[in-house]
Scaffold this active site. Structure first.
Site, mmCIF file in Angstrom:
data_model
loop_
_atom_site.group_PDB
_atom_site.id
_atom_site.type_symbol
_atom_site.label_atom_id
_atom_site.label_comp_id
_atom_site.label_asym_id
_atom_site.label_seq_id
_atom_site.Cartn_x
_atom_site.Cartn_y
_atom_site.Cartn_z
ATOM 1 N N TYR A 123 24.795 57.002 44.188
ATOM 2 C CA TYR A 123 23.752 57.110 43.165
ATOM 3 C C TYR A 123 23.890 58.395 42.348
ATOM 4 C CZ TYR A 123 21.167 53.211 45.292
ATOM 5 O OH TYR A 123 20.781 51.985 45.777
ATOM 6 N N LYS A 174 29.238 54.710 57.814
ATOM 7 C CA LYS A 174 30.330 53.729 57.830
ATOM 8 C C LYS A 174 31.649 54.480 58.001
ATOM 9 C CE LYS A 174 31.757 49.405 57.435
ATOM 10 N NZ LYS A 174 31.460 48.399 58.490
ATOM 11 N N ASP A 207 26.268 48.370 59.253
ATOM 12 C CA ASP A 207 26.078 46.930 59.366
ATOM 13 C C ASP A 207 25.513 46.552 60.735
ATOM 14 O OD1 ASP A 207 28.613 48.024 59.865
ATOM 15 O OD2 ASP A 207 29.579 46.082 59.922
ATOM 16 N N ASP A 231 18.620 53.345 50.930
ATOM 17 C CA ASP A 231 17.894 52.459 50.028
ATOM 18 C C ASP A 231 17.791 51.061 50.639
ATOM 19 O OD1 ASP A 231 16.598 51.487 47.812
ATOM 20 O OD2 ASP A 231 18.331 51.573 46.486
#
Length: 341
Positions: A123, A174, A207, A231
């Site tokens: 972002y 991740k 995930d 988010d």
């Protein structure tokens, strides 16, 4: 007396803003509102989504309550939310998700907080097109993850856990694929955790974390993560407790703070007075806590919970078939606040 910049926003924003103002006034909180425009309403009047007057007001007051703003999809002006977060370095986005008795969800024991890095990552707004022979052949976005950005958001999560009596912080990443950006975040998470030995620390791949949140949300306490992951996961957390209409967020910096519902402007129901005002009212609870007005905050929070538990004066998203309007739900909450005062 606290002077707070008030941004009524777009779509349903003005309706839920008036509901929140009514409840704060019922609590007798010493708040003076400095009303300003942003988003589409500002474009219509000032030809800019973020007028200088709004920026000057926030800079002066250092506290803002903001309703949802409309952001054009795929074009138009840049997100005003992102601009405000970066302009005032509101680096920590704190979104609690707590179950409400009386809501129709499969979970009754959700009590977790997402602490999201708010100024970096994907972002950061560093992106461009790659063109060849007059055509766009690719688009690239750069995720910026700095050591200082990681340190301060993870420190914020641990301080929040310590101050609120929470027992565990989960760093979500991740790093198995994004070995540089997520790898740096995880590395710093492990470093910072050593300074808080009384708080349990763990890490989860994003995930797998999403799956576990949907299956067993009770295993999470404080989640800290980067901008995009935060988010997404904070919206997932909202779904666990009944939807975005029940969840608010705080954007915290060293010099300023902004409070808001996490849902959008819902232009399809704007002007109908059927929007659930809960998230906007809970945003005022977070604002009052930040300003040191805890007594008023607790009365409002308790009143919201009582009204939702009773189910008599709630909007249709909370009770299908209900014809309760936004002002009627706000008045029910305000009346309970007055009785508790």
């Amino acid at each position: 007396m606290h002077t707070v910049t008030l941004i009524p926003g777009d779509g349903i924003g003005p309706e839920i803003t008036e509901a929140a103002v009514q409840v704060v006034e019922a609590a007798g909180a010493p708040i003076q509102w400095d009303r300003q425009l942003a988003g589409m309403s500002a474009v219509d009047r000032h030809d800019t989504p973020l007028p200088d007057a709004t920026l000057d007001s926030f800079r002066r007051n250092r506290a803002a309550l903001k309703a949802p703003l409309t952001t054009p999809v795929g074009g138009g002006y840049r997100s005003v939310n992102v601009t405000l977060r970066q302009e005032f370095d509101l680096y920590a986005n704190v979104r609690p998700a707590l179950s409400f008795e009386g809501t129709q969800t499969r979970y009754g024991n959700v009590n977790l907080v997402t602490v999201r890095e708010n100024t970096e990552g994907l972002y950061a707004g560093i992106e461009h097109y790659i063109k060849a022979e007059g055509k766009t052949i690719a688009a690239e976005s750069i995720a910026v993850v700095t050591r200082s950005g990681c340190e301060r958001i993870i420190e914020h999560a641990f301080r929040y856990a310590r101050q609120t009596g929470r027992k565990k912080v989960t760093a979500v990443h991740k790093a198995n694929i994004l070995k540089c950006t997520s790898g740096l975040f995880l590395e710093i998470g492990r470093e910072v955790a050593q300074k808080y030995p009384e708080i349990e620390f763990e890490d989860r791949i994003v995930d797998a974390c999403a799956m576990q949140m949907a299956m067993h949300p009770d295993q999470f306490d404080v989640i800290v993560t980067t901008n995009l992951f935060g988010d997404i996961l904070s919206d997932l957390a909202a779904g666990l407790v009944g939807g975005l209409g029940l969840v608010a967020g705080a954007n915290i910096g060293r010099e300023a703070a902004m409070f808001e519902p996490v849902h959008g402007s819902a232009p399809d129901i704007a002007g109908k007075n059927i929007a659930n005002p809960t998230a906007m009212i809970i945003a005022t609870v977070m604002m009052l806590d930040h300003l040191g007005e805890q007594a008023a905050a607790r009365r409002i929070e308790q009143a919201v919970r009582e009204v939702i538990r009773e189910g008599k004066h709630v909007t249709a998203d909370l009770k299908p078939g209900s014809i309760c309007s936004t002002p009627e739900m706000a008045e029910a909450i305000a009346e309970k606040v007055r009785l508790a005062g």
